[in-house]
Design a protein around this motif. Structure first.
Motif, PDB file in Angstrom:
ATOM      1  N   THR B  30       0.827  -1.202   0.000  1.00  0.00           N
ATOM      2  CA  THR B  30       0.000   0.000   0.000  1.00  0.00           C
ATOM      3  C   THR B  30       0.861   1.251   0.000  1.00  0.00           C
ATOM      4  O   THR B  30       0.640   2.180  -0.764  1.00  0.00           O
ATOM      5  CB  THR B  30      -0.926   0.011   1.225  1.00  0.00           C
ATOM      6  OG1 THR B  30      -1.704  -1.178   1.245  1.00  0.00           O
ATOM      7  CG2 THR B  30      -1.845   1.218   1.191  1.00  0.00           C
ATOM      8  N   MET B  31       1.844   1.267   0.879  1.00  0.00           N
ATOM      9  CA  MET B  31       2.614   2.477   1.116  1.00  0.00           C
ATOM     10  C   MET B  31       3.967   2.400   0.416  1.00  0.00           C
ATOM     11  O   MET B  31       4.754   1.506   0.673  1.00  0.00           O
ATOM     12  CB  MET B  31       2.833   2.684   2.616  1.00  0.00           C
ATOM     13  CG  MET B  31       1.610   2.519   3.481  1.00  0.00           C
ATOM     14  SD  MET B  31       0.325   3.721   3.085  1.00  0.00           S
ATOM     15  CE  MET B  31       1.107   5.228   3.614  1.00  0.00           C
ATOM     16  N   THR B  48       5.048  10.622  -0.753  1.00  0.00           N
ATOM     17  CA  THR B  48       4.395   9.327  -0.648  1.00  0.00           C
ATOM     18  C   THR B  48       3.737   9.047  -1.983  1.00  0.00           C
ATOM     19  O   THR B  48       2.959   9.876  -2.489  1.00  0.00           O
ATOM     20  CB  THR B  48       3.332   9.349   0.461  1.00  0.00           C
ATOM     21  OG1 THR B  48       3.963   9.712   1.695  1.00  0.00           O
ATOM     22  CG2 THR B  48       2.666   7.994   0.599  1.00  0.00           C
ATOM     23  N   ASN B  50       1.114   7.315  -4.113  1.00  0.00           N
ATOM     24  CA  ASN B  50      -0.209   6.746  -3.913  1.00  0.00           C
ATOM     25  C   ASN B  50      -0.665   6.049  -5.183  1.00  0.00           C
ATOM     26  O   ASN B  50      -0.599   6.630  -6.269  1.00  0.00           O
ATOM     27  CB  ASN B  50      -1.207   7.846  -3.544  1.00  0.00           C
ATOM     28  CG  ASN B  50      -0.763   8.637  -2.325  1.00  0.00           C
ATOM     29  OD1 ASN B  50      -0.439   8.066  -1.288  1.00  0.00           O
ATOM     30  ND2 ASN B  50      -0.722   9.943  -2.450  1.00  0.00           N
TER      31      ASN B  50
END
Lengths: 112, 115
Positions: B30-31, B48, B50
């Motif tokens: 996910t990250m 980050t 996404n």
């Protein structure tokens, strides 16, 4: 600015001695982690300690956390030449914020 | 755990050009995060990445300079655009496989020198 300040910036010890590194941070955290970096390569996770824990062990590593002083220490016992590396603390805020903020790092040199 | 393949491992680039760094993970995560490590310094989070939406940039970093793609849950790219010597750094891709700040896994980094 960096969340964590580490000291010392550099440390040289004889093989077999213990090495202690300290990390101070500024805000409340969910957890604190320690990482090792060899020669500017990728970081390797060493140990994680949560805010409700005070001490944790993993092999020759011992980590303490004092949330009242906002500080942590990493102790490496019986050091080896292969422990020569840079060590970074990283703080996690949790609560849906997954980012890690890294400290300034300690350069550890083990003298054979 | 996660194994990350990052490439190139190093490059020397002319100022004014762009370099795209790739990060491939052996599992869906996910990250994904991109860091910069200037010479002798600690890691600074750039953004980050996404999946399916724009990256979230940290203060001091902008999309025009560091465009990021995240087409799926195992791959991301970071482009360093219109490079100057001040961009000379190690760029690191990182992933976290769980929630609540579990350990982070890092690629081996891209050592960029801009001349």
């Amino acid at each position: 600015s960096q969340q964590g300040e580490e000291d010392p910036q550099a440390l040289s010890i004889q093989e077999g001695e213990n090495a202690t590194m300290n990390c101070s941070y500024k805000t409340s955290i969910n957890n604190l982690q320690w990482y090792r970096q060899n020669s500017g390569r990728g970081l390797v996770h060493l140990i994680l300690i949560r805010s409700n824990e005070r001490e944790k062990h993993s092999g020759r590593l011992r980590v303490t956390l004092d949330t009242s002083k906002k500080s942590s220490s990493l102790l490496i016992t019986a050091s080896r030449a292969a422990d020569t590396a840079s060590y970074f603390c990283a703080t996690g805020l949790g609560f849906g914020n997954e980012k890690l903020t890294f400290g300034t790092g300690t350069r550890l040199t083990i003298i054979p | 755990s996660a194994v990350i393949s990052q490439k190139p491992s190093r490059d020397i680039c002319q100022r004014g050009t762009s370099l795209t760094i790739q990060c491939q993970v052996d599992s869906q995560v996910t990250m994904m995060f991109w860091y910069r490590q200037q010479p002798g310094q600690s890691l600074t989070l750039i953004a980050t990445a996404n999946q399916g939406s724009e990256a979230t940039y940290e203060s001091g970093f902008v999309i025009d300079k560091f465009p990021i793609s995240r087409p799926n849950l195992t791959f991301s790219t970071l482009t360093v655009s219109n490079m100057s010597p001040e961009d000379s750094s190690i760029y690191l891709c990182s992933v976290q496989t769980g929630l609540r700040n579990t350990e982070a896994f890092f690629g081996q980094g891209t050592r960029l020198t801009v001349v």
